[in-house]
Design a protein around this motif. Structure first.
Motif, short mmCIF file in Angstrom:
data_model
loop_
_atom_site.label_atom_id
_atom_site.label_comp_id
_atom_site.label_asym_id
_atom_site.label_seq_id
_atom_site.Cartn_x
_atom_site.Cartn_y
_atom_site.Cartn_z
N TYR A 1 0.31 -1.03 0.31
CA TYR A 1 -0.24 0.55 -0.11
C TYR A 1 1.00 1.45 0.02
N GLY A 2 1.48 1.89 -1.13
CA GLY A 2 2.52 2.53 -1.51
C GLY A 2 3.65 2.53 -0.27
N ALA A 3 3.72 3.20 0.01
CA ALA A 3 5.49 3.36 0.95
C ALA A 3 4.77 3.21 2.09
N LEU A 4 3.49 2.96 3.00
CA LEU A 4 3.45 2.79 4.00
C LEU A 4 3.19 1.23 4.71
N PHE A 5 3.16 0.29 3.56
CA PHE A 5 2.85 -1.32 4.20
C PHE A 5 3.86 -1.87 2.40
N ASP A 6 4.71 -2.98 3.03
CA ASP A 6 5.19 -3.76 1.42
C ASP A 6 5.61 -4.89 2.43
N LEU A 7 5.11 -6.32 1.42
CA LEU A 7 5.16 -7.72 2.12
C LEU A 7 5.27 -8.65 1.20
N ARG A 8 6.62 -8.57 1.45
CA ARG A 8 6.92 -10.08 -0.04
C ARG A 8 6.48 -11.53 1.02
N ILE A 9 6.40 -11.89 -0.26
CA ILE A 9 6.34 -13.48 0.10
C ILE A 9 6.75 -14.59 -0.92
N ALA A 10 7.61 -15.25 -0.18
CA ALA A 10 8.02 -16.35 -1.40
C ALA A 10 7.00 -17.29 -1.51
N GLY A 11 7.51 -17.56 -3.03
CA GLY A 11 6.29 -18.78 -3.52
C GLY A 11 6.41 -20.01 -3.10
N ALA A 12 6.89 -20.32 -2.05
CA ALA A 12 7.40 -21.80 -2.19
C ALA A 12 5.84 -21.57 -0.14
N THR A 13 5.84 -20.50 0.00
CA THR A 13 5.19 -20.30 1.09
C THR A 13 3.27 -20.16 0.64
N ILE A 14 3.66 -19.57 -0.19
CA ILE A 14 2.23 -19.69 -0.77
C ILE A 14 1.30 -21.24 -0.79
N ALA A 15 0.11 -21.12 -0.57
CA ALA A 15 -0.43 -22.40 -0.65
C ALA A 15 -1.41 -22.31 -1.71
N ALA A 16 -2.87 -21.38 -1.58
CA ALA A 16 -3.03 -21.81 -2.26
C ALA A 16 -3.93 -19.85 -2.38
N VAL A 17 -4.56 -19.59 -3.54
CA VAL A 17 -4.73 -18.11 -3.87
C VAL A 17 -6.55 -17.66 -4.44
N ARG A 18 -6.98 -17.32 -4.03
CA ARG A 18 -8.13 -16.96 -4.71
C ARG A 18 -8.84 -15.91 -5.12
N VAL A 19 -10.18 -15.45 -5.88
CA VAL A 19 -11.02 -14.40 -5.78
C VAL A 19 -11.92 -14.80 -4.11
N GLU A 20 -11.88 -13.79 -3.84
CA GLU A 20 -12.81 -13.18 -2.44
C GLU A 20 -12.71 -12.15 -1.99
N ARG A 21 -14.05 -11.65 -2.41
CA ARG A 21 -14.92 -10.30 -2.51
C ARG A 21 -15.32 -10.43 -1.09
N ARG A 22 -14.81 -9.45 0.23
CA ARG A 22 -15.28 -8.94 1.44
C ARG A 22 -15.69 -7.41 1.49
N TYR A 23 -16.25 -7.20 2.52
CA TYR A 23 -16.28 -5.39 2.57
C TYR A 23 -16.67 -5.26 4.60
N PRO A 24 -15.31 -5.47 4.53
CA PRO A 24 -14.98 -5.48 5.94
C PRO A 24 -15.17 -4.01 6.46
N ASP A 25 -15.31 -3.92 8.05
CA ASP A 25 -15.08 -2.20 8.31
C ASP A 25 -14.01 -1.80 9.13
N GLY A 26 -13.75 -1.03 9.18
CA GLY A 26 -12.39 -0.87 9.51
C GLY A 26 -11.47 0.34 8.38
N GLY A 27 -10.51 0.61 9.09
CA GLY A 27 -9.92 1.23 8.94
C GLY A 27 -8.36 0.86 7.83
N LEU A 28 -7.09 1.01 7.04
CA LEU A 28 -6.52 0.04 6.40
C LEU A 28 -6.00 -1.54 6.20
N ILE A 29 -5.58 -1.39 8.12
CA ILE A 29 -5.02 -2.87 8.56
C ILE A 29 -6.04 -2.86 9.47
N ARG A 30 -6.57 -4.11 9.11
CA ARG A 30 -7.09 -5.48 10.17
C ARG A 30 -6.43 -6.61 10.88
#
Length: 214
Positions: A109-138
């Motif tokens: 998220y701009g220069a405020l948040f940066d998370l690198r995840i190695a491919g070997a660590t990823i188990a699954a990925v999918r489209v999931e639309r959600r509408y949580p309350d609150g700010g940038l990070i929960r």
């Protein structure tokens, strides 16, 4: 407290670079073969609205304040506010999420948040639309280690990991998450990019056919 101050200073020091890349049409951290995934769609109107209000306030106060010293101070503060709003938006535009050609993932998220995840660590990925309350990070450590990076009150992608990863909040606090949910303007394209980069990765989408694997 010191960590939070350092984080804010670092963000402000990156502001000129973000504005420069925005003007030049360049993106940060996107290499040849990578897939860049923008996420600014839900917030663009709000950002320009804030800019409009800040400019109107600057003009109004310039007319209403009769004292030169106060007028100068207010003008500097208003100009700084306009610059920071522009820099925040520029940072988000020029620092998209990145699906690496090697199947890695960089969530930002701009220069405020940066998370690198190695491919070997990823188990699954999918489209999931959600509408949580609150700010940038929960994030609630008790909630199965789920991190939400929310843009415009929504997230559209869910990434499940084989082991928790450490992330750093904008003000420096750390946490460990096993599931990351974040927003991408075109989540289906992001998930397809994963499928292309990692042929063995499970592909799951909402109402979107799975693409053929190479």
């Amino acid at each position: 407290m010191k960590r939070a101050v350092r984080g804010l200073i670092a963000h402000e020091m990156r502001a000129p670079g973000s504005l420069g890349r925005w003007v030049a049409g360049r993106r940060h951290g996107v290499r040849e073969g990578d897939h860049a995934a923008p996420y600014t769609g839900p917030q663009t109107a709000m950002m320009y609205g804030l800019l409009f209000v800040a400019v109107v306030e600057t003009v109004a106060l310039a007319v209403l304040i009769p004292w030169p010293l106060v007028h100068g101070i207010v003008l500097v503060l208003d100009a700084y506010t306009v610059l920071m709003v522009l820099a925040l938006h520029a940072g988000c535009v020029t620092r998209p999420h990145v699906v690496g050609a090697d199947g890695s993932l960089r969530i930002r998220y701009g220069a405020l948040f940066d998370l690198r995840i190695a491919g070997a660590t990823i188990a699954a990925v999918r489209v999931e639309r959600r509408y949580p309350d609150g700010g940038l990070i929960r994030f609630d450590p008790a909630d199965d280690g789920i991190l939400d990076l929310v843009v415009g009150s929504q997230t559209t992608v869910r990434v499940e990991l084989t082991a928790p990863v450490t992330f750093v909040r904008p003000l420096g606090r750390r946490g460990r998450a096993r599931v990351i949910r974040f927003h991408a303007d075109e989540p289906e394209a992001l998930v397809r990019a994963f499928a292309r980069a990692r042929g063995h990765l499970p592909w799951r989408g909402d109402r979107t056919p799975a693409p053929p694997l190479p």
